[in-house]
Design an enzyme around this catalytic site. Structure first.
Site, PDB file in Angstrom:
ATOM      1  N   CYS A 105     -98.132 -15.049  20.088  1.00  0.00           N
ATOM      2  CA  CYS A 105     -97.562 -14.169  21.110  1.00  0.00           C
ATOM      3  C   CYS A 105     -96.422 -13.339  20.513  1.00  0.00           C
ATOM      4  CB  CYS A 105     -97.048 -14.975  22.299  1.00  0.00           C
ATOM      5  SG  CYS A 105     -96.279 -13.950  23.581  1.00  0.00           S
ATOM      6  N   ASP A 210    -109.539  -5.520  18.207  1.00  0.00           N
ATOM      7  CA  ASP A 210    -110.332  -4.288  18.248  1.00  0.00           C
ATOM      8  C   ASP A 210    -111.835  -4.528  18.308  1.00  0.00           C
ATOM      9  OD1 ASP A 210    -108.011  -2.831  18.176  1.00  0.00           O
ATOM     10  OD2 ASP A 210    -108.136  -2.333  16.044  1.00  0.00           O
TER      11      ASP A 210
END
Length: 328
Positions: A105, A210
């Site tokens: 994170c 992606d």
């Protein structure tokens, strides 16, 4: 260790990435209806809150799941090994099939406190956390990034993680510093796999970053020989991202998913108490690709209840062409 579900998954397997305030039981069921992945992760659950007699009530909803979602993996974060130990024992009792540790994170108020991606700068603590989490007897996996500041950190950091004997490593192919502002470093997949093969051949390797859909994931898996593919933000652009046989979809199909989302929000609101406004982040997923979509989104953003949202959908659909195709 209890049964290791990872070993029974198809190759490559597909995972819906854990996303804060997104991958709750409601959205997971919507994704499952559209096109189900092989593995679901929960939202982020803080181990300190989980271990606190009062804090547990604030996070329990994040761990709500149903048996039809199995194998379910609890995604947890923090920086105190003893809290991970206690949390892991309780999660096993709750019926989870695995535990995934957040070491990626990038959010400032998490990372700068040495949690999430901040653990990249605290490798000894990261190792202690991994070993402590094994106390619950569930397979332990890790989701992390290439490094904190620089791409070149990846080799030492991932070597250290691989040495901890984990079930699966999900690697987001960016650094913490890069956030999601640059293209994912697909060019490093081969080298990372070679490192895995050298250090921990029994640890599965999952790539993230992606990857918009199953088709792209399959191409990467075939090219590099990795075990798993994790899709995150791609699901916002295409809720059918995990579809095994891609086909054209209509705008009505998206609106039907929104109706399902609203219904499930009602169904689970007692288990996971959330305000109606939390739904607003999802409207853009379902309302697009058709004349009047922008105005409908604007109107939905101003609704205050499920009933109001449904009424708007009824009015809109009464005037739309059900066969309009989407460009996902």
């Amino acid at each position: 260790m209890k049964e290791n579900f990872w070993s029974e998954l198809p190759r490559p397997f597909f995972i819906l990435a854990p996303m804060e305030d997104v991958t709750d039981i409601v959205f997971r069921h919507v994704v499952s209806e559209a096109a189900r992945p092989d593995v679901f992760f929960t939202e982020f659950t803080n181990t300190e809150s989980f271990c606190h007699p009062e804090g547990i009530h604030s996070v329990r909803g994040r761990l709500t799941f149903s048996e039809d979602e199995q194998p379910m993996v609890a995604h947890i974060w923090g920086d105190k090994p003893e809290q991970f130990r206690e949390t892991s024992i309780q999660l096993a009792k709750m019926g989870f099939k695995g535990i995934d540790l957040n070491m990626g994170c990038p959010v400032a108020n998490v990372a700068k406190k040495g949690k999430g991606s901040g653990l990249i700068l605290r490798p000894d603590v990261a190792a202690e956390i991994i070993q402590a989490t094994k106390a619950g007897g569930l397979p332990v996996s890790v989701k992390t990034r290439l490094g904190y500041y620089e791409i070149d950190e990846w080799k030492d950091w991932l070597k250290h993680v691989f040495e901890q004997d984990i079930a699966n490593l999900s690697i987001h192919l960016r650094t913490r510093k890069e956030m999601s502002k640059v293209d994912a470093h697909w060019e490093l997949i081969e080298a990372i796999k070679n490192l895995r093969d050298e250090i921990a051949p029994n640890t599965l390797l999952t790539i993230n970053g992606d990857i918009p859909d199953r088709k792209t994931g399959l191409e990467l898996a075939e090219k590099y020989g990795i075990d798993g593919v994790m899709i995150g933000r791609g699901i916002f652009h295409n809720p059918f991202a995990f579809e095994k046989e891609p086909r054209e979809h209509t705008c009505k199909e998206l609106l039907d998913l929104l109706r399902l989302h609203l219904s499930l929000f009602n169904k689970y609101e007692k288990d996971e108490i959330r305000q109606f406004k939390s739904l607003r982040r999802f409207f853009k997923i379902y309302v697009r690709g058709i004349r009047g979509a922008s105005e409908l989104r604007h109107q939905l953003m101003n609704t205050q209840s499920i009933a109001e949202a449904r009424a708007l959908l009824d009015e809109f659909e009464a005037q739309m062409d059900e066969d309009v195709k989407l460009e996902l």
